[in-house]
Structures are given as structure tokens and as C-alpha cells.
Design a protein around this motif. Structure first.
Motif, PDB file in Angstrom:
ATOM      1  N   SER A  17      -8.795  -7.688   0.925  1.00  0.00           N
ATOM      2  CA  SER A  17      -9.726  -7.573   1.994  1.00  0.00           C
ATOM      3  C   SER A  17      -8.444  -8.137   3.332  1.00  0.00           C
ATOM      4  N   ALA A  18      -7.292  -9.440   2.510  1.00  0.00           N
ATOM      5  CA  ALA A  18      -6.508  -9.807   3.287  1.00  0.00           C
ATOM      6  C   ALA A  18      -5.086  -9.222   3.140  1.00  0.00           C
ATOM      7  N   SER A  19      -5.451  -8.014   2.321  1.00  0.00           N
ATOM      8  CA  SER A  19      -4.671  -7.504   2.410  1.00  0.00           C
ATOM      9  C   SER A  19      -4.343  -6.341   3.578  1.00  0.00           C
ATOM     10  N   SER A  20      -2.913  -6.343   3.968  1.00  0.00           N
ATOM     11  CA  SER A  20      -2.940  -5.061   4.796  1.00  0.00           C
ATOM     12  C   SER A  20      -3.359  -3.926   4.854  1.00  0.00           C
ATOM     13  N   LEU A  21      -2.979  -3.519   3.642  1.00  0.00           N
ATOM     14  CA  LEU A  21      -3.459  -2.021   2.990  1.00  0.00           C
ATOM     15  C   LEU A  21      -4.164  -2.298   1.507  1.00  0.00           C
ATOM     16  N   SER A  22      -5.339  -2.490   1.139  1.00  0.00           N
ATOM     17  CA  SER A  22      -5.361  -1.918   0.144  1.00  0.00           C
ATOM     18  C   SER A  22      -6.225  -0.584  -0.867  1.00  0.00           C
ATOM     19  N   CYS A  23      -5.512   0.270  -0.183  1.00  0.00           N
ATOM     20  CA  CYS A  23      -5.553   1.388  -0.707  1.00  0.00           C
ATOM     21  C   CYS A  23      -4.578   1.901  -1.156  1.00  0.00           C
ATOM     22  N   ARG A  24      -4.999   2.061  -2.192  1.00  0.00           N
ATOM     23  CA  ARG A  24      -3.357   2.974  -3.343  1.00  0.00           C
ATOM     24  C   ARG A  24      -3.252   4.373  -2.871  1.00  0.00           C
ATOM     25  N   TRP A  25      -4.580   5.284  -2.356  1.00  0.00           N
ATOM     26  CA  TRP A  25      -4.178   6.716  -1.888  1.00  0.00           C
ATOM     27  C   TRP A  25      -3.246   6.630  -1.009  1.00  0.00           C
ATOM     28  N   VAL A  26      -3.205   5.604   0.526  1.00  0.00           N
ATOM     29  CA  VAL A  26      -1.853   6.088   0.939  1.00  0.00           C
ATOM     30  C   VAL A  26      -0.673   5.806   0.486  1.00  0.00           C
ATOM     31  N   ASP A  27      -0.367   5.039  -0.807  1.00  0.00           N
ATOM     32  CA  ASP A  27       0.582   4.662  -1.511  1.00  0.00           C
ATOM     33  C   ASP A  27       1.326   6.458  -2.415  1.00  0.00           C
ATOM     34  N   HIS A  28       0.293   7.169  -2.436  1.00  0.00           N
ATOM     35  CA  HIS A  28       0.711   7.781  -3.931  1.00  0.00           C
ATOM     36  C   HIS A  28       0.437   9.789  -2.846  1.00  0.00           C
ATOM     37  N   LYS A  69       0.995  -1.561  17.688  1.00  0.00           N
ATOM     38  CA  LYS A  69       1.275  -3.508  17.494  1.00  0.00           C
ATOM     39  C   LYS A  69      -0.113  -3.564  17.058  1.00  0.00           C
ATOM     40  N   ALA A  70      -1.074  -2.856  16.574  1.00  0.00           N
ATOM     41  CA  ALA A  70      -2.080  -2.791  16.296  1.00  0.00           C
ATOM     42  C   ALA A  70      -2.601  -4.102  15.038  1.00  0.00           C
ATOM     43  N   SER A  71      -4.244  -4.164  14.183  1.00  0.00           N
ATOM     44  CA  SER A  71      -3.872  -4.399  13.187  1.00  0.00           C
ATOM     45  C   SER A  71      -4.149  -3.094  12.087  1.00  0.00           C
ATOM     46  N   ALA A  72      -3.777  -3.319  11.059  1.00  0.00           N
ATOM     47  CA  ALA A  72      -3.794  -2.112   9.719  1.00  0.00           C
ATOM     48  C   ALA A  72      -5.193  -1.444  10.035  1.00  0.00           C
ATOM     49  N   GLU A  73      -6.366  -2.212  10.397  1.00  0.00           N
ATOM     50  CA  GLU A  73      -7.471  -1.386  10.384  1.00  0.00           C
ATOM     51  C   GLU A  73      -7.415  -0.653  11.354  1.00  0.00           C
ATOM     52  N   ASP A  74      -7.229  -1.036  12.422  1.00  0.00           N
ATOM     53  CA  ASP A  74      -7.374  -0.394  14.030  1.00  0.00           C
ATOM     54  C   ASP A  74      -5.964   0.457  13.913  1.00  0.00           C
ATOM     55  N   LYS A  75      -5.101   0.281  13.175  1.00  0.00           N
ATOM     56  CA  LYS A  75      -4.066   1.765  12.804  1.00  0.00           C
ATOM     57  C   LYS A  75      -4.734   2.850  12.385  1.00  0.00           C
ATOM     58  N   LEU A  76      -5.234   2.473  11.266  1.00  0.00           N
ATOM     59  CA  LEU A  76      -6.050   3.485  10.540  1.00  0.00           C
ATOM     60  C   LEU A  76      -7.021   3.923  11.401  1.00  0.00           C
ATOM     61  N   ARG A  77      -7.651   3.328  11.902  1.00  0.00           N
ATOM     62  CA  ARG A  77      -8.901   4.008  12.856  1.00  0.00           C
ATOM     63  C   ARG A  77      -8.590   5.132  13.767  1.00  0.00           C
ATOM     64  N   PHE A  78      -7.000   4.438  14.115  1.00  0.00           N
ATOM     65  CA  PHE A  78      -6.585   5.646  15.180  1.00  0.00           C
ATOM     66  C   PHE A  78      -5.728   6.427  14.830  1.00  0.00           C
ATOM     67  N   SER A  79      -5.572   6.287  13.493  1.00  0.00           N
ATOM     68  CA  SER A  79      -4.837   7.648  12.688  1.00  0.00           C
ATOM     69  C   SER A  79      -5.793   9.113  11.953  1.00  0.00           C
ATOM     70  N   SER A 117     -10.001  10.541   3.517  1.00  0.00           N
ATOM     71  CA  SER A 117      -9.356   9.866   2.521  1.00  0.00           C
ATOM     72  C   SER A 117      -8.859   8.170   3.695  1.00  0.00           C
ATOM     73  N   LEU A 118      -8.213   8.534   4.447  1.00  0.00           N
ATOM     74  CA  LEU A 118      -8.076   7.261   5.745  1.00  0.00           C
ATOM     75  C   LEU A 118      -9.295   6.389   5.488  1.00  0.00           C
ATOM     76  N   HIS A 119     -10.723   6.743   6.006  1.00  0.00           N
ATOM     77  CA  HIS A 119     -11.432   6.618   5.891  1.00  0.00           C
ATOM     78  C   HIS A 119     -11.821   5.258   5.652  1.00  0.00           C
ATOM     79  N   SER A 120     -11.471   6.198   4.486  1.00  0.00           N
ATOM     80  CA  SER A 120     -12.103   5.273   3.057  1.00  0.00           C
ATOM     81  C   SER A 120     -11.844   4.226   2.863  1.00  0.00           C
ATOM     82  N   CYS A 121     -10.722   4.226   3.387  1.00  0.00           N
ATOM     83  CA  CYS A 121      -9.654   2.980   2.667  1.00  0.00           C
ATOM     84  C   CYS A 121      -9.579   1.379   4.121  1.00  0.00           C
TER      85      CYS A 121
END
Length: 178
Positions: A17-28, A69-79, A117-121
Motif C-alpha cells: 500500500s505504500a508503493s506508489s503503484l503495486s500493480c505489476r500489470w502496469v509494468d508489463h 500533480k495528483a497522488s498515484a491513486e488519483d492518477k489511476l482513477r482519472f485514467s 485492469s487499471l481499476h483493479s490496481c
């Protein structure tokens, strides 16, 4: 023993949860699907017979600037919201466009896969950005409905969505560099 297992579980939970993005799907997978969706939009352009001027709708650069400029979570939600709104737009009547239905269907599948997939992250519920929602409603009403869902209106939408895909790609990839 139980205490150690519990402490390992807590540490792992805190780390993820502290990781800015703990979702490996985004990486790959995200970049691949992002390129695929842009390529499919380009294919639709090749099947289009009309050349059009740029849309009069103001592209929401300010919303992307805020999101960057938003948090990682808000960037994900926006995307996620961008991709969901885009898919909803392409569900409208596009029979006047000279596009192959299979290409449109494939585009919708890829964009929906990206959004899901982004939503699941993300953690937590989705908060919709009202300004973004209104922007897409304006596109639907001012471009598609007022132009009778014509081939020209769909070409304007296609160009606008290509710009959104590029901006969303940049936004999501910025999560990886944090």
C-alpha cells in the motif's frame, strides 16, 4: 509462529500500500495495450473517407495538468475514467462512419481491458471527475448528436480520443517513474 506470520502479513500489506503503484500489470501490459489501442484508432483513420478540421471542443489540458500533480491513486482513477468515458462514447451509433465493425469492437475490448485492469490496481472506490464527465457529455452532444453521428463527427471524435490515449499513456507511465 502465528505472531511471525501475522507480522510478515502486516509488513507485506504496508509495503504494497505504500508503493506508489503495486500493480505489476502496469509494468508489463499497459504499454502494449496502449500502443494497440492507438494503432486501432489509426486503422480507423485509414478507413475514414473524410478529412475534418479540429474539434471546437476545448481539450481538457487543465484536467490532465491537475491529474499529473495528483497522488498515484488519483492518477489511476482519472485514467480509468478517461478510458471508461471513451468506451462509452464509442458505444454510440457509429454506423455512418466508414469503419470496420471488427476494428471498432477490438478497440472497445482493448480500452475496456485497460480500464478494468487499471481499476483493479487502485484501492478504494471510484470518484468521478465531474468536469471530465461534462467534457465527454459535451463531445457526445455537440459533436456527435448535433452532427447527426456523421462520418465527419466520428473522425473528430477519433482524433480527440487519440490525443486522450496519448495523454493517458503519459499519465500512467509517470506512475512507474515515481
Amino acid at each position: 509462529m502465528l505472531c511471525r506470520m501475522f507480522s510478515v502479513f502486516v509488513c507485506l500489506s504496508l509495503y504494497s500500500s505504500a508503493s506508489s503503484l503495486s500493480c505489476r500489470w502496469v509494468d508489463h501490459k499497459f504499454s502494449h495495450l496502449s500502443r494497440t489501442s492507438m494503432d486501432l484508432l489509426d486503422t480507423l483513420a485509414h478507413n475514414s473517407t473524410n478529412s475534418t478540421e479540429d474539434s471546437e471542443n476545448n481539450f481538457p489540458n487543465n484536467l490532465y495538468s491537475q491529474a499529473s500533480k495528483a497522488s498515484a491513486e488519483d492518477k489511476l482513477r482519472f485514467s480509468v475514467q478517461i478510458l471508461e468515458e471513451m468506451a462509452a462514447l464509442f458505444e454510440e451509433d457509429h454506423s455512418n462512419a466508414s469503419w470496420e465493425e471488427q476494428t471498432v469492437d477490438h478497440f472497445l475490448i482493448v480500452v475496456t481491458k485497460q480500464a478494468d485492469s487499471l481499476h483493479s490496481c487502485s484501492h478504494g472506490h471510484k470518484r468521478k471527475n465531474k468536469k471530465l464527465q461534462m467534457y465527454f457529455k459535451r463531445l457526445s452532444h455537440r459533436v456527435l448528436e448535433q452532427m447527426g453521428h456523421s462520418a465527419e463527427s466520428w473522425e473528430l471524435i477519433r482524433k480527440e480520443m487519440k490525443a486522450h490515449l496519448m495523454k493517458t499513456d503519459q499519465l500512467v507511465l509517470s506512475l512507474l517513474s515515481n
